[in-house]
Design a protein around this motif. Structure first.
Motif, PDB file in Angstrom:
ATOM      1  N   ASP A 185      -4.053  50.011 -69.294  1.00 16.29           N
ATOM      2  CA  ASP A 185      -3.838  49.863 -67.848  1.00 16.29           C
ATOM      3  C   ASP A 185      -4.054  51.194 -67.119  1.00 16.29           C
ATOM      4  O   ASP A 185      -4.642  51.235 -66.024  1.00 16.29           O
ATOM      5  CB  ASP A 185      -2.416  49.354 -67.577  1.00 16.29           C
ATOM      6  CG  ASP A 185      -2.239  47.892 -67.949  1.00 16.29           C
ATOM      7  OD1 ASP A 185      -3.258  47.173 -68.059  1.00 16.29           O
ATOM      8  OD2 ASP A 185      -1.085  47.461 -68.144  1.00 16.29           O
ATOM      9  N   GLU A 186      -3.575  52.283 -67.732  1.00 13.22           N
ATOM     10  CA  GLU A 186      -3.742  53.608 -67.126  1.00 13.22           C
ATOM     11  C   GLU A 186      -5.208  54.003 -67.076  1.00 13.22           C
ATOM     12  O   GLU A 186      -5.680  54.578 -66.090  1.00 13.22           O
ATOM     13  CB  GLU A 186      -2.929  54.642 -67.916  1.00 13.22           C
ATOM     14  CG  GLU A 186      -1.423  54.474 -67.753  1.00 13.22           C
ATOM     15  CD  GLU A 186      -0.615  55.168 -68.839  1.00 13.22           C
ATOM     16  OE1 GLU A 186      -1.198  55.991 -69.583  1.00 13.22           O
ATOM     17  OE2 GLU A 186       0.595  54.898 -68.944  1.00 13.22           O
ATOM     18  N   HIS A 187      -5.943  53.665 -68.118  1.00 10.80           N
ATOM     19  CA  HIS A 187      -7.373  53.955 -68.144  1.00 10.80           C
ATOM     20  C   HIS A 187      -8.110  53.153 -67.063  1.00 10.80           C
ATOM     21  O   HIS A 187      -9.041  53.668 -66.427  1.00 10.80           O
ATOM     22  CB  HIS A 187      -7.952  53.609 -69.515  1.00 10.80           C
ATOM     23  CG  HIS A 187      -7.645  54.629 -70.563  1.00 10.80           C
ATOM     24  ND1 HIS A 187      -7.996  54.456 -71.890  1.00 10.80           N
ATOM     25  CD2 HIS A 187      -7.037  55.828 -70.500  1.00 10.80           C
ATOM     26  CE1 HIS A 187      -7.607  55.513 -72.583  1.00 10.80           C
ATOM     27  NE2 HIS A 187      -7.027  56.347 -71.762  1.00 10.80           N
ATOM     28  N   ARG A 188      -7.696  51.926 -66.873  1.00  9.09           N
ATOM     29  CA  ARG A 188      -8.339  51.089 -65.851  1.00  9.09           C
ATOM     30  C   ARG A 188      -8.147  51.680 -64.459  1.00  9.09           C
ATOM     31  O   ARG A 188      -9.067  51.682 -63.632  1.00  9.09           O
ATOM     32  CB  ARG A 188      -7.769  49.674 -65.911  1.00  9.09           C
ATOM     33  CG  ARG A 188      -8.307  48.844 -67.068  1.00  9.09           C
ATOM     34  CD  ARG A 188      -7.598  47.520 -67.169  1.00  9.09           C
ATOM     35  NE  ARG A 188      -8.160  46.682 -68.222  1.00  9.09           N
ATOM     36  CZ  ARG A 188      -7.458  45.801 -68.913  1.00  9.09           C
ATOM     37  NH1 ARG A 188      -6.153  45.628 -68.666  1.00  9.09           N
ATOM     38  NH2 ARG A 188      -8.034  45.081 -69.862  1.00  9.09           N
ATOM     39  N   LEU A 189      -6.941  52.192 -64.190  1.00 11.14           N
ATOM     40  CA  LEU A 189      -6.672  52.807 -62.891  1.00 11.14           C
ATOM     41  C   LEU A 189      -7.521  54.063 -62.690  1.00 11.14           C
ATOM     42  O   LEU A 189      -8.004  54.327 -61.588  1.00 11.14           O
ATOM     43  CB  LEU A 189      -5.182  53.155 -62.787  1.00 11.14           C
ATOM     44  CG  LEU A 189      -4.223  51.969 -62.644  1.00 11.14           C
ATOM     45  CD1 LEU A 189      -2.778  52.443 -62.682  1.00 11.14           C
ATOM     46  CD2 LEU A 189      -4.500  51.211 -61.340  1.00 11.14           C
ATOM     47  N   ILE A 190      -7.689  54.826 -63.775  1.00 10.26           N
ATOM     48  CA  ILE A 190      -8.518  56.023 -63.704  1.00 10.26           C
ATOM     49  C   ILE A 190      -9.965  55.656 -63.380  1.00 10.26           C
ATOM     50  O   ILE A 190     -10.584  56.237 -62.485  1.00 10.26           O
ATOM     51  CB  ILE A 190      -8.456  56.809 -65.036  1.00 10.26           C
ATOM     52  CG1 ILE A 190      -7.067  57.445 -65.218  1.00 10.26           C
ATOM     53  CG2 ILE A 190      -9.535  57.884 -65.079  1.00 10.26           C
ATOM     54  CD1 ILE A 190      -6.844  58.056 -66.595  1.00 10.26           C
ATOM     55  N   VAL A 191     -10.499  54.695 -64.115  1.00  9.55           N
ATOM     56  CA  VAL A 191     -11.892  54.280 -63.909  1.00  9.55           C
ATOM     57  C   VAL A 191     -12.087  53.693 -62.513  1.00  9.55           C
ATOM     58  O   VAL A 191     -13.096  53.947 -61.850  1.00  9.55           O
ATOM     59  CB  VAL A 191     -12.327  53.268 -64.990  1.00  9.55           C
ATOM     60  CG1 VAL A 191     -13.709  52.708 -64.679  1.00  9.55           C
ATOM     61  CG2 VAL A 191     -12.334  53.935 -66.360  1.00  9.55           C
ATOM     62  N   GLU A 192     -11.108  52.932 -62.047  1.00 14.65           N
ATOM     63  CA  GLU A 192     -11.199  52.343 -60.701  1.00 14.65           C
ATOM     64  C   GLU A 192     -11.281  53.437 -59.637  1.00 14.65           C
ATOM     65  O   GLU A 192     -12.090  53.354 -58.704  1.00 14.65           O
ATOM     66  CB  GLU A 192      -9.974  51.460 -60.447  1.00 14.65           C
ATOM     67  CG  GLU A 192      -9.986  50.776 -59.089  1.00 14.65           C
ATOM     68  CD  GLU A 192      -8.758  49.906 -58.851  1.00 14.65           C
ATOM     69  OE1 GLU A 192      -8.493  49.573 -57.688  1.00 14.65           O
ATOM     70  OE2 GLU A 192      -8.058  49.573 -59.845  1.00 14.65           O
TER      71      GLU A 192
END
Length: 237
Positions: A185-192
């Motif tokens: 989830d944290e990686h997804r926020l970073i990529v977003e």
């Protein structure tokens, strides 16, 4: 003497000292050479099937990287990692990851962004399979891609060195209950944030990821220590 290290293959294109260094680095990361263990040049040279010179050169490099410590008149030892060491590494790494992700938001290419998004899907699949080894491998690829997207090679080198000092704990941290899903989830926020070109949001997302990673690692270490003490008590009975 039982060999713990595989003999070096002499067919590599790399200089022998680099091959030896990588072999010793991996042995430390994987716990084959344990924290606090004394490093004996002669023994390592025999196990690796090389002379003492490349071993000595490799040890000097590993000292600079923080993997070993050389103590006057006492010898060389695998570096132990204290809570304070971990705090200091994360403190520096958090600041640098924030900078790196902010730069990535400015400089990432469409191909790199697509690659990051594809890696998220791959990691999600490995989480469902429970394949820790592949998760760790792909997570490293994910972070490496983000670092290079920052377009600052010196920054990449510094962050990679700090990350390597904690590699031996990566599996322990990711195996902590619930951490894999949180990390994704944290990686997804970073990529977003990077995809939106939002430098501030990308930096903040990186900071939260590092803070949560540190908290989880410390919890995992505490749990492991409790488990060791419990087993020791049972063994005495």
């Amino acid at each position: 003497m039982t060999n713990r290290l595989a003999p070096i293959k002499l067919d590599s294109y790399q200089p022998l000292r680099e091959v030896v260094c990588e072999s010793l680095r991996e042995a430390i990361r994987n716990g084959v050479l344990k924290p606090g263990e004394r490093i004996m040049e002669i023994q390592l040279a025999e196990e690796l099937g090389v002379s003492r010179t490349p071993v000595r050169e490799a040890i000097r490099k590993l000292e600079l990287e923080g993997y070993v410590v050389m103590m006057p008149r006492r010898g060389t030892y695998v570096a132990s990692m204290s809570i304070r060491d971990i705090n200091e590494i994360f403190e520096i790494r958090t600041a640098l990851e924030s900078l790196s992700n902010g730069l990535a938001a400015d400089h990432i290419t469409d191909d790199e962004l697509e690659h990051l998004q594809r890696l998220l899907v791959i990691i999600g699949g490995y989480i469902k399979e429970g394949n820790i080894e592949k998760i760790v491998e792909t997570d490293i690829e994910f972070h490496d891609l983000m670092y290079h997207a920052a377009r600052n090679e010196r920054l990449v080198g510094i962050i990679s060195n700090l990350r390597d000092q904690l590699t031996r704990f990566r599996t322990l941290s990711m195996s902590y209950p619930g951490r894999l899903e949180e990390t994704l989830d944290e990686h997804r926020l970073i990529v977003e944030a990077i995809a939106n070109g939002d430098r501030k949001a990308a930096s903040k997302a990186a900071e939260r990821h590092m803070e949560n990673s540190e908290k989880t690692l410390l919890k995992a270490m505490e749990a492991l220590e409790r488990e060791k003490k419990s087993k020791a008590k049972k063994a005495k009975k």
